[in-house]
Design a protein around this motif. Structure first.
Motif, PDB file in Angstrom:
ATOM      1  N   ALA A 241      31.433  45.199  31.832  1.00 18.56           N
ATOM      2  CA  ALA A 241      32.405  44.104  31.836  1.00 18.56           C
ATOM      3  C   ALA A 241      31.997  43.086  30.773  1.00 18.56           C
ATOM      4  CB  ALA A 241      32.442  43.457  33.205  1.00 18.56           C
ATOM      5  N   PRO A 242      32.964  42.414  30.162  1.00 18.18           N
ATOM      6  CA  PRO A 242      32.612  41.431  29.136  1.00 18.18           C
ATOM      7  C   PRO A 242      31.820  40.271  29.735  1.00 18.18           C
ATOM      8  CG  PRO A 242      34.963  41.359  29.599  1.00 18.18           C
ATOM      9  CD  PRO A 242      34.399  42.512  30.363  1.00 18.18           C
ATOM     10  N   LEU A 243      30.940  39.702  28.929  1.00 16.00           N
ATOM     11  CA  LEU A 243      30.132  38.572  29.372  1.00 16.00           C
ATOM     12  C   LEU A 243      30.992  37.317  29.455  1.00 16.00           C
ATOM     13  CD1 LEU A 243      26.986  39.164  27.149  1.00 16.00           C
ATOM     14  CD2 LEU A 243      27.197  39.579  29.597  1.00 16.00           C
TER      15      LEU A 243
ATOM     16  N   GLU B   9      23.817  45.296  23.108  1.00 17.34           N
ATOM     17  CA  GLU B   9      24.951  46.214  23.100  1.00 17.34           C
ATOM     18  C   GLU B   9      24.806  47.214  24.221  1.00 17.34           C
ATOM     19  OE1 GLU B   9      26.068  47.948  19.453  1.00 17.34           O
ATOM     20  OE2 GLU B   9      25.559  46.177  18.284  1.00 17.34           O
TER      21      GLU B   9
ATOM     22  N   PRO C 146      32.054  33.459  28.741  1.00 20.81           N
ATOM     23  CA  PRO C 146      31.838  32.661  27.527  1.00 20.81           C
ATOM     24  C   PRO C 146      30.752  31.610  27.746  1.00 20.81           C
ATOM     25  CG  PRO C 146      33.888  32.042  28.584  1.00 20.81           C
ATOM     26  CD  PRO C 146      33.353  33.225  29.334  1.00 20.81           C
TER      27      PRO C 146
ATOM     28  N   CYS D  37      25.506  35.246  28.151  1.00 24.31           N
ATOM     29  CA  CYS D  37      26.871  34.827  27.858  1.00 24.31           C
ATOM     30  C   CYS D  37      27.228  35.245  26.435  1.00 24.31           C
ATOM     31  CB  CYS D  37      27.033  33.328  28.043  1.00 24.31           C
ATOM     32  SG  CYS D  37      26.009  32.334  26.956  1.00 24.31           S
ATOM     33  N   ALA D  38      28.536  35.266  26.177  1.00 25.48           N
ATOM     34  CA  ALA D  38      29.036  35.614  24.854  1.00 25.48           C
ATOM     35  C   ALA D  38      29.408  34.322  24.129  1.00 25.48           C
ATOM     36  CB  ALA D  38      30.258  36.505  24.975  1.00 25.48           C
TER      37      ALA D  38
ATOM     38  N   ARG E 141      31.348  31.679  21.960  1.00 26.83           N
ATOM     39  CA  ARG E 141      32.783  31.524  21.719  1.00 26.83           C
ATOM     40  C   ARG E 141      33.071  31.719  20.239  1.00 26.83           C
ATOM     41  NH1 ARG E 141      34.644  26.479  25.443  1.00 26.83           N
ATOM     42  NH2 ARG E 141      33.768  27.302  27.352  1.00 26.83           N
TER      43      ARG E 141
ATOM     44  N   VAL F  82      22.087  39.750  20.763  1.00 31.08           N
ATOM     45  CA  VAL F  82      23.246  40.394  21.358  1.00 31.08           C
ATOM     46  C   VAL F  82      22.806  41.770  21.858  1.00 31.08           C
ATOM     47  CG1 VAL F  82      25.552  41.277  20.919  1.00 31.08           C
ATOM     48  CG2 VAL F  82      24.794  39.169  19.831  1.00 31.08           C
TER      49      VAL F  82
ATOM     50  N   HIS G 185      30.375  51.110  29.353  1.00 29.44           N
ATOM     51  CA  HIS G 185      31.478  50.173  29.119  1.00 29.44           C
ATOM     52  C   HIS G 185      31.373  49.015  30.108  1.00 29.44           C
ATOM     53  CE1 HIS G 185      32.923  54.230  27.948  1.00 29.44           C
ATOM     54  NE2 HIS G 185      33.205  53.579  26.843  1.00 29.44           N
TER      55      HIS G 185
END
Length: 172
Positions: free
Chosen positions: A128-130, A65, A132, A141-142, A144, A63, A126
């Motif tokens: 944008a979110p990855l 950050e 899924p 990707c993040a 689930r 991950v 900050h």
């Protein structure tokens, strides 16, 4: 500013014995100095940015950050903008409106650069979110988040708890 005796209006530069030419020369000198300072500052900040880690440099599956907000480029650009504004006010108060106007334009451009640098640093801190998982190969990707009702904790619901072709989001 130079005022005529008994008048509230300042004298124009051409009636003050060549002070307008001196203001023009000073404006050009200050402008060249500001360009040199901006170039040195830009080279330093670019060299400083090369040492920053890039997202995705770590091993696969880790991950990544977001880095904390880096205020150094924003503060440097803001100080440069403030200095240009102070020089503009000094020129305007000394009766050199054209030199002051040029410096106000320089301060406005420096303010736009400062806002751009701040926005860039804010987007880095900050992101944008990855999307899924699963995604195409090679795209970050993040994972689930599993659902308590899903025994496999895969993050998606299957209609009968059977194999993957019955799952609503498996495409099958």
């Amino acid at each position: 500013m130079v005022f005529a005796p008994g008048s509230r209006a300042p004298l124009p530069p051409e009636t003050r014995g060549g002070v307008g030419l001196g203001g023009g020369c000073a404006a050009v000198l200050v402008l060249v100095l500001e360009v040199l300072v901006a170039l040195v500052m830009g080279v330093f900040l670019l060299a400083r940015g090369w040492a920053r880690p890039v997202a995705g440099d770590g091993p696969a599956g880790t991950v990544v950050e977001a880095p904390p907000m880096d205020w150094t480029p924003t503060v440097w650009c803001a100080v440069f903008t403030l200095a240009a504004l102070i020089v503009a006010v000094a020129f305007l108060l000394s009766g050199h409106p054209y030199a002051g106007g040029v410096q106000l334009c320089v301060a406005a451009c420096a303010l736009l650069v400062t806002l751009g640098v701040f926005t860039d640093a804010d987007h880095r801190a900050h992101p944008a979110p990855l999307p899924p998982c699963p995604t195409r190969a090679g795209v970050l990707c993040a994972p689930r988040v599993g659902d308590a009702r899903d025994p496999g904790r895969s993050g998606h619901q299957c209609r009968s708890g059977g194999d993957s072709h019955e799952c609503a989001d498996s495409g099958g």
